[in-house]
Design an enzyme around this catalytic site. Structure first.
Site, PDB file in Angstrom:
ATOM      1  N   ASP A  34      -6.578  -2.803   4.075  1.00  0.00           N
ATOM      2  CA  ASP A  34      -5.303  -2.146   4.401  1.00  0.00           C
ATOM      3  C   ASP A  34      -5.003  -2.209   5.901  1.00  0.00           C
ATOM      4  O   ASP A  34      -4.364  -1.315   6.457  1.00  0.00           O
ATOM      5  CB  ASP A  34      -5.289  -0.683   3.921  1.00  0.00           C
ATOM      6  CG  ASP A  34      -5.480  -0.580   2.403  1.00  0.00           C
ATOM      7  OD1 ASP A  34      -5.008  -1.478   1.689  1.00  0.00           O
ATOM      8  OD2 ASP A  34      -6.111   0.390   1.951  1.00  0.00           O
ATOM      9  N   HIS A  89       0.856  -1.187   0.000  1.00  0.00           N
ATOM     10  CA  HIS A  89       0.000   0.000   0.000  1.00  0.00           C
ATOM     11  C   HIS A  89       0.897   1.243   0.000  1.00  0.00           C
ATOM     12  O   HIS A  89       1.890   1.284   0.735  1.00  0.00           O
ATOM     13  CB  HIS A  89      -0.900  -0.001   1.249  1.00  0.00           C
ATOM     14  CG  HIS A  89      -1.836   1.153   1.269  1.00  0.00           C
ATOM     15  ND1 HIS A  89      -3.000   1.193   0.513  1.00  0.00           N
ATOM     16  CD2 HIS A  89      -1.769   2.339   1.916  1.00  0.00           C
ATOM     17  CE1 HIS A  89      -3.606   2.358   0.714  1.00  0.00           C
ATOM     18  NE2 HIS A  89      -2.884   3.075   1.561  1.00  0.00           N
ATOM     19  N   GLU A 145      -9.043  -9.193   7.183  1.00  0.00           N
ATOM     20  CA  GLU A 145     -10.379  -8.763   6.723  1.00  0.00           C
ATOM     21  C   GLU A 145     -10.490  -7.253   6.597  1.00  0.00           C
ATOM     22  O   GLU A 145     -11.248  -6.761   5.784  1.00  0.00           O
ATOM     23  CB  GLU A 145     -11.423  -9.208   7.737  1.00  0.00           C
ATOM     24  CG  GLU A 145     -11.830 -10.638   7.581  1.00  0.00           C
ATOM     25  CD  GLU A 145     -12.805 -11.009   8.674  1.00  0.00           C
ATOM     26  OE1 GLU A 145     -13.753 -10.249   8.903  1.00  0.00           O
ATOM     27  OE2 GLU A 145     -12.573 -12.060   9.302  1.00  0.00           O
TER      28      GLU A 145
HETATM   29  C1  GRF Z   1       1.023   0.650  -6.029  1.00  0.00           C
HETATM   30  O1  GRF Z   1       1.198   1.983  -5.685  1.00  0.00           O
HETATM   31  C2  GRF Z   1       0.619  -0.172  -4.833  1.00  0.00           C
HETATM   32  O2  GRF Z   1       1.145   0.330  -3.629  1.00  0.00           O
HETATM   33  C3  GRF Z   1      -0.879  -0.031  -4.836  1.00  0.00           C
HETATM   34  O3  GRF Z   1      -1.241  -0.050  -6.194  1.00  0.00           O
HETATM   35  C4  GRF Z   1      -0.155   0.442  -6.978  1.00  0.00           C
HETATM   36  C5  GRF Z   1       0.130  -0.603  -8.014  1.00  0.00           C
HETATM   37  O4  GRF Z   1       1.080  -0.164  -8.953  1.00  0.00           O
HETATM   38  N1  GRF Z   1      -1.501  -1.078  -4.073  1.00  0.00           N
HETATM   39  P1  GRF Z   1       1.726  -1.202  -9.968  1.00  0.00           P
HETATM   40  O5  GRF Z   1       0.568  -1.820 -10.758  1.00  0.00           O
HETATM   41  O6  GRF Z   1       2.462  -2.230  -9.182  1.00  0.00           O
HETATM   42  O7  GRF Z   1       2.602  -0.381 -10.840  1.00  0.00           O
END
Ligand code: GRF
Length: 216
Positions: free
Chosen positions: A147, A111, A144
């Site tokens: 994030d 995240h 669950e």
């Molecule tokens: C990333 O910023 C990740 O943290 C979030 O979604 C984005 C995905 O980017 N969950 P990518 O497809 O890996 O370039």
């Protein structure tokens, strides 16, 4: 050395998928990217995986009446590929408690903020609106709560004056590409032990630019 088989779930660009594939090209890396699934047929990340000889599959969520059917298809696909650990990498579907239970402590997500700050979407806009001077990214186990699972690792990234969500996002993404392979390696090597809502990491090493969960 038997490497842990990893399935990566994506929905789009796939830059984190690319970082994981790159890391796993080292024979000493403890995980192998064995299978890539996208819920969107047009995800650019699929091409990169195919070009690197990795099996890919599209499981389009719009073809299922509800989440349970979609997730059953995900589980079937992952188990028939022999997947032991799952990495969510920009996978834009919320997973049900049933799926999370079935794969308990075997699903990682990345995240683009220092959780628990700024969960959900539009993360960099949230960070800029809040006026923080440091943000970053988090790799966590999926629970669950969206994030919300136990934090495996975090990297801090400065916010620069004049940043936009795009410029900040690009800087955070560069940190994501270092953090995710490192955390996956620790998981695959069996160094991460979940204790309540936290983790204990054996043998913790800290690569440049990556600040770790201070632990339990
Ligand atoms: C990333 O910023 C990740 O943290 C979030 O979604 C984005 C995905 O980017 N969950 P990518 O497809 O890996 O370039």
């Amino acid at each position: 050395m038997a490497r842990v088989k990893v399935g990566v779930l994506i929905s789009g660009r796939g830059s984190n998928l690319k970082a994981l594939i790159e890391a796993a090209r080292d024979p000493a890396y403890p995980a192998e990217i064995a299978h890539v699934i996208s819920n969107r047929p047009d995800a650019p990340g699929l091409d990169y995986a195919e070009d690197h000889g990795i099996a890919t599959e599209v499981i389009d969520h719009t073809r299922f009446a509800g989440r349970p059917g979609f997730e059953a298809a995900l589980t079937d696909s992952l188990t028939s590929a022999g997947v032991e650990l799952v990495c969510l990498a920009g996978f834009m579907r919320v997973l049900t408690a049933e799926f999370v239970d079935q794969w308990a402590n075997r699903v990682l997500n990345i995240h683009p903020s220092l959780l628990p700050a700024f969960p959900g979407t539009d993360t960099h806009r949230q960070a800029l609106a809040a006026g923080v001077t440091i943000t970053g990214c988090t790799v966590h186990l999926v629970s669950e709560a969206v994030d919300g699972g136990p934090i495996v690792g975090q990297a801090a990234v400065p916010v620069h004056p004049g940043d936009t969500p795009d410029t900040l996002g690009a800087r955070v993404r560069a940190a994501e590409h270092r953090l995710y392979p490192h955390c996956l390696a620790q998981m695959a090597a069996g160094k991460v032990r979940v204790i309540g809502h936290g983790v204990e990491i054996a043998d913790r090493t800290v690569p440049d630019g990556v600040l770790y969960n201070p632990g339990v």
